[in-house]
Write an enzyme that holds these catalytic residues in place. Structure first.
Site, mmCIF file in Angstrom:
data_model
loop_
_atom_site.group_PDB
_atom_site.id
_atom_site.type_symbol
_atom_site.label_atom_id
_atom_site.label_comp_id
_atom_site.label_asym_id
_atom_site.label_seq_id
_atom_site.Cartn_x
_atom_site.Cartn_y
_atom_site.Cartn_z
ATOM 1 N N ASN A 221 4.710 -7.772 6.358
ATOM 2 C CA ASN A 221 5.606 -7.139 7.335
ATOM 3 C C ASN A 221 4.931 -6.023 8.130
ATOM 4 O OD1 ASN A 221 5.382 -5.505 5.045
ATOM 5 N ND2 ASN A 221 7.324 -4.490 5.432
ATOM 6 N N GLU A 222 3.586 -6.020 8.160
ATOM 7 C CA GLU A 222 2.855 -4.888 8.756
ATOM 8 C C GLU A 222 3.328 -4.538 10.165
ATOM 9 O OE1 GLU A 222 1.620 -6.922 6.669
ATOM 10 O OE2 GLU A 222 0.237 -5.888 5.349
ATOM 11 N N LEU B 16 0.832 -1.212 0.000
ATOM 12 C CA LEU B 16 0.000 0.000 0.000
ATOM 13 C C LEU B 16 0.863 1.256 0.000
ATOM 14 C CD1 LEU B 16 -2.854 -0.908 2.499
ATOM 15 C CD2 LEU B 16 -2.560 -1.500 0.092
ATOM 16 N N GLY C 178 1.085 -5.448 1.130
ATOM 17 C CA GLY C 178 0.025 -5.526 0.114
ATOM 18 C C GLY C 178 0.485 -6.236 -1.167
#
Ligand SMILES: CC/C=C\CC/C=C/CC(=O)SCCNC(=O)CCNC(=O)[C@H](O)C(C)(C)COP(=O)(O)OP(=O)(O)OC[C@H]1O[C@@H](n2cnc3c(N)ncnc32)[C@H](O)[C@@H]1OP(=O)(O)O
Length: 338
Positions: free
Chosen positions: A211-212, A143, A188
């Protein structure tokens, strides 16, 4: 840039994207009318025409497939500035290459364009879709972080709704979908590749994964569901908490990707895999896919508005904004230091 000019730019971009979104909704309605959308995006029901399609006799199906092949000799191309889309008229396989420098990050406009193109390929009767990238060493950086940092709320809501829409369309797509992962694929980017039926990744110093947590954010339930469905519960549990970015060899070992090959062999490997999948009767293949994916799709389809509200309230928290700001600054710093 001042807050005032940023907010004016946001308003202009939102107006543009609303315009294209209206076109997109209009297109979607036509497609539903033609019976080419596998399920309604407003509820999870398989459309009547889709059910009818699944009841066709093999002979009728074959003649329909021949008619589709004839149609392809007439229509074969589509393109916009963010995507390079081409269709092989003999096989009915489309190739969609993302080309949004520097890192193919998913902004509202990019996601809208992806949704429109998916619908178009589907309504043109494409049987297969290869998703790749025109940018060297990048599949997608996920994103667009600036969409989430100091956001305009209306645009933020539209952004998340469009991401949901893209995931719903791709995860349940009637087409055979293969990801050609020739570059980094964090967050994303990894989600989009996991929506595909098959993933071929180039070997080398690349990474893929959700990897958020490294950004101080939490992957929403439908991201983690997609990961669980791909690598299993235990691996997903570790990967999500650690924000693990896998090397290609690690990714293939846990089933996050299906094949790892040298970069120069990715296209040929995708092509031969697609040829193998194309031999399977398409309605049986798609219904088998939906049998496994529909419960995951339903979970979001039944809670879309709540999911948007959660996202907006989470992302706009002061502490989360601070984390995103620091992450963006570190990215910029790293980029400058190169
Ligand atoms: C309740 C739910 C709540 C929240 C859920 C939200 C879910 C979010 C999912 C996401 O997708 S968040 C995005 C996560 N993405 C990343 O962490 C990737 C960050 N980028 C990288 O690691 C690297 O850029 C790369 C490995 C992809 C490529 O490396 P390289 O080729 O060396 O490029 P640079 O790092 O130099 O970057 C070039 C340029 O692009 C900017 N940039 C990179 N990624 C993004 C991004 N995702 N969004 C916006 N901008 C990005 C970077 O800052 C550089 O910009 P410059 O202006 O400094 O050149």
């Amino acid at each position: 840039m001042s807050m005032a000019s940023k907010s004016m730019l946001n308003a202009q971009a939102l107006a543009r994207s609303r315009l294209s979104y209206r076109c997109y909704n209009h297109l979607s309605k036509i497609h539903v009318g033609l019976g080419s959308t596998p399920y309604s995006t407003k509820n999870s029901k398989v459309t009547a025409s889709h059910q009818a399609h699944s009841l066709l006799s093999p002979c009728k199906l074959l003649s329909q497939q021949k008619a589709t092949a004839r149609k392809f000799s007439q229509r074969s191309l589509g393109q916009d500035n963010l995507l390079d889309v081409s269709v092989d008229s003999s096989s009915g396989v489309a190739t969609l290459k993302m080309q949004k420098p520097p890192v193919n990050s998913f902004s509202l406009e990019f996601l809208t364009s992806l949704c429109i193109n998916l619908d178009k390929l589907h309504s043109d009767g494409c049987r297969g879709l290869v998703i790749g990238s025109s940018l060297p060493k990048i599949f997608s950086a996920g994103l667009e972080i600036t969409e989430m940092y100091q956001p305009d709320e209306a645009r933020l809501r539209e952004f998340w709704r469009t991401l949901q829409e893209f995931w719903i369309k791709l995860y349940g797509s009637q087409m055979i979908t293969i990801a050609a992962i020739t570059g980094h694929s964090p967050a994303g980017g990894c989600l989009v590749s996991m929506c595909c039926d098959h993933r071929v990744m180039a070997d080398g110093k690349l990474t893929i994964g959700l990897n958020e947590t490294l950004l101080g954010i939490v992957a929403p339930r439908w991201f983690s569901d997609t990961l669980i469905n791909t690598v299993g519960h235990r691996e997903a549990e570790r990967a999500l908490q650690l924000g693990k970015l896998y090397s290609p060899q690690e990714a293939v070992a846990v089933g996050l990707v299906d094949q790892v090959v040298p970069l120069e062999s990715v296209a040929a490997t995708v092509e031969s895999t697609m040829a193998q999948w194309l031999k399977i009767p398409s309605h049986a293949r798609h219904l088998s896919k939906l049998q496994l994916r529909q419960p995951t799709l339903d979970r979001l389809l039944h809670t879309r508005q709540e999911d948007i509200d959660n996202f907006v309230s989470f992302i706009t928290k002061e502490s989360i904004q601070k984390s995103l700001g620091m992450y963006l600054a570190a990215l910029k710093q790293r980029s400058k230091a190169k």
